[in-house]
Write a protein that holds these residues in place. Structure first.
Motif, PDB file in Angstrom:
ATOM      1  N   SER A 121       0.817  -1.259   0.148  1.00  0.00           N
ATOM      2  CA  SER A 121       0.100  -0.133  -0.178  1.00  0.00           C
ATOM      3  C   SER A 121       0.710   1.125  -0.123  1.00  0.00           C
ATOM      4  O   SER A 121       0.587   2.219  -0.725  1.00  0.00           O
ATOM      5  CB  SER A 121      -1.002   0.138   1.221  1.00  0.00           C
ATOM      6  OG  SER A 121      -0.179  -0.034   2.363  1.00  0.00           O
TER       7      SER A 121
ATOM      8  N   GLU B 124      -5.062  -1.378  -3.420  1.00  0.00           N
ATOM      9  CA  GLU B 124      -4.434  -2.066  -2.124  1.00  0.00           C
ATOM     10  C   GLU B 124      -5.069  -3.366  -2.075  1.00  0.00           C
ATOM     11  O   GLU B 124      -4.727  -4.097  -1.509  1.00  0.00           O
ATOM     12  CB  GLU B 124      -4.753  -1.224  -0.966  1.00  0.00           C
ATOM     13  CG  GLU B 124      -3.953   0.259  -1.122  1.00  0.00           C
ATOM     14  CD  GLU B 124      -4.312   0.897   0.234  1.00  0.00           C
ATOM     15  OE1 GLU B 124      -4.740   0.301   1.202  1.00  0.00           O
ATOM     16  OE2 GLU B 124      -3.472   2.028   0.227  1.00  0.00           O
ATOM     17  N   ASP B 125      -6.370  -3.356  -2.650  1.00  0.00           N
ATOM     18  CA  ASP B 125      -7.234  -4.996  -2.208  1.00  0.00           C
ATOM     19  C   ASP B 125      -6.817  -5.673  -3.348  1.00  0.00           C
ATOM     20  O   ASP B 125      -6.984  -5.610  -4.958  1.00  0.00           O
ATOM     21  CB  ASP B 125      -8.730  -4.380  -2.627  1.00  0.00           C
ATOM     22  CG  ASP B 125      -9.109  -3.635  -1.481  1.00  0.00           C
ATOM     23  OD1 ASP B 125      -8.734  -3.684  -0.359  1.00  0.00           O
ATOM     24  OD2 ASP B 125     -10.111  -2.669  -1.676  1.00  0.00           O
TER      25      ASP B 125
ATOM     26  N   ASP C  32      -8.735  -6.486  -7.171  1.00  0.00           N
ATOM     27  CA  ASP C  32      -9.960  -6.017  -6.997  1.00  0.00           C
ATOM     28  C   ASP C  32     -10.059  -4.539  -7.739  1.00  0.00           C
ATOM     29  O   ASP C  32     -10.943  -3.975  -7.270  1.00  0.00           O
ATOM     30  CB  ASP C  32     -10.248  -5.962  -5.415  1.00  0.00           C
ATOM     31  CG  ASP C  32     -11.953  -5.972  -5.389  1.00  0.00           C
ATOM     32  OD1 ASP C  32     -12.454  -6.533  -6.212  1.00  0.00           O
ATOM     33  OD2 ASP C  32     -12.095  -5.337  -4.454  1.00  0.00           O
TER      34      ASP C  32
END
Length: 284
Positions: free
Chosen positions: A179, A225-226, A229
């Motif tokens: 991140s 960050e996901d 996704d």
């Protein structure tokens, strides 16, 4: 310059007359529109527009056009981005050991299909250095381990800054970016070897084979960050059957990966993708 075009991307609150207002702004400054695409997201109350027009003969000088577009966006209560078709962004390609996506992209750049510059390839293994050398592309190996991840990412960020990189493309890099990295360098495109949102994470072909699926695919998306996704840009699929083994799914899947990533990158470079509300509008 005679063939160069201006590309305006606009996202603003929806209201009647926006298409006419935007086209009128271009026409009032002597612009000849080549392409105009619009979309209204009724649920969000948003209007999205991509307008492309010929630069030659336009009444606003090139160097002040970005400021003029920003003022237009503010007047409409939204955000505007302006691009020029003859700008070729500096794009770093990330890889690991697998060569199929990297080789495909380098060939497409060499042939002029992808309007971009590749100042370097960054990899966490040395295996693909001979491939890059054959294309005349600088290759930098930055090994990554659990214990050295922070130091490795710092080194990569330094390389991106030194080479004035605007976009990173993960061509089977097989590493999860932290991140902190994405906060400092958010412009990243990834290729994932499944038809997302199905089979996120590792070994999607093995899990697809276990489930006996009849269709597999690949997904090119912006990185967030996901894990796996981010907003989807392009997806491709291929049929499989009960006769296929895992190795067959992997072989067929590599074709879909190459195609999905190349298509997504071309769409991004041609400014045909607009991201909003965690999703994309693709004016293809």
């Amino acid at each position: 310059m005679s063939d160069a075009t201006v590309i305006l991307q606009m996202i603003c609150p929806d209201r009647p007359g926006l298409v006419s207002e935007l086209a009128g702004w271009v026409a009032a400054n002597g612009g000849s529109i080549r392409h105009a695409d619009h979309h209204t997201d009724a649920g969000a109350g948003l209007f999205l527009s991509r307008i492309e027009w010929q630069l030659q003969g336009f009444g606003i000088p090139r160097d002040v056009l970005p400021e003029a577009a920003q003022s237009l966006g503010e007047r409409l209560g939204g955000e505007a981005q302006l691009h020029f078709s003859d700008d070729h962004p500096r794009v770093a390609l990330f890889a690991s050991k697998q060569s199929h996506c990297l080789q495909d992209l380098l060939w497409r750049v060499q042939s002029g299909e992808l309007p971009m510059q590749v100042p370097l390839v960054i990899a966490n293994h040395p295996d693909l250095e001979p491939l890059c050398a054959s294309f005349g592309i600088p290759f930098v190996c930055v090994p990554v381990s659990r214990d050295t991840k922070a130091e490795a990412e710092q080194r990569i960020l330094e390389l991106l800054e030194q080479n004035k990189v605007e976009l990173a493309v993960l061509a089977k890099y097989m590493q999860v970016l932290s991140s902190d990295f994405l906060e400092r360098f958010p412009q990243v495109i990834n290729i994932h070897h499944s038809f997302l949102p199905a089979f996120k994470g590792a070994q999607p072909y093995h899990r697809a084979w276990d489930r006996g699926v009849k269709l597999i695919g690949a997904t090119a998306h912006y990185v967030t960050e996901d894990l796996d996704d981010g907003p989807i840009i392009q997806q491709t699929t291929v049929s499989v059957s009960h006769r296929d083994e895992v190795e067959d799914l992997i072989r067929k899947g590599r074709d879909t990966e190459r195609l999905a990533l190349a298509r997504a990158l071309r769409l991004h470079l041609r400014r045909q993708v607009m991201v909003y509300r965690g999703r994309t509008a693709v004016f293809a």
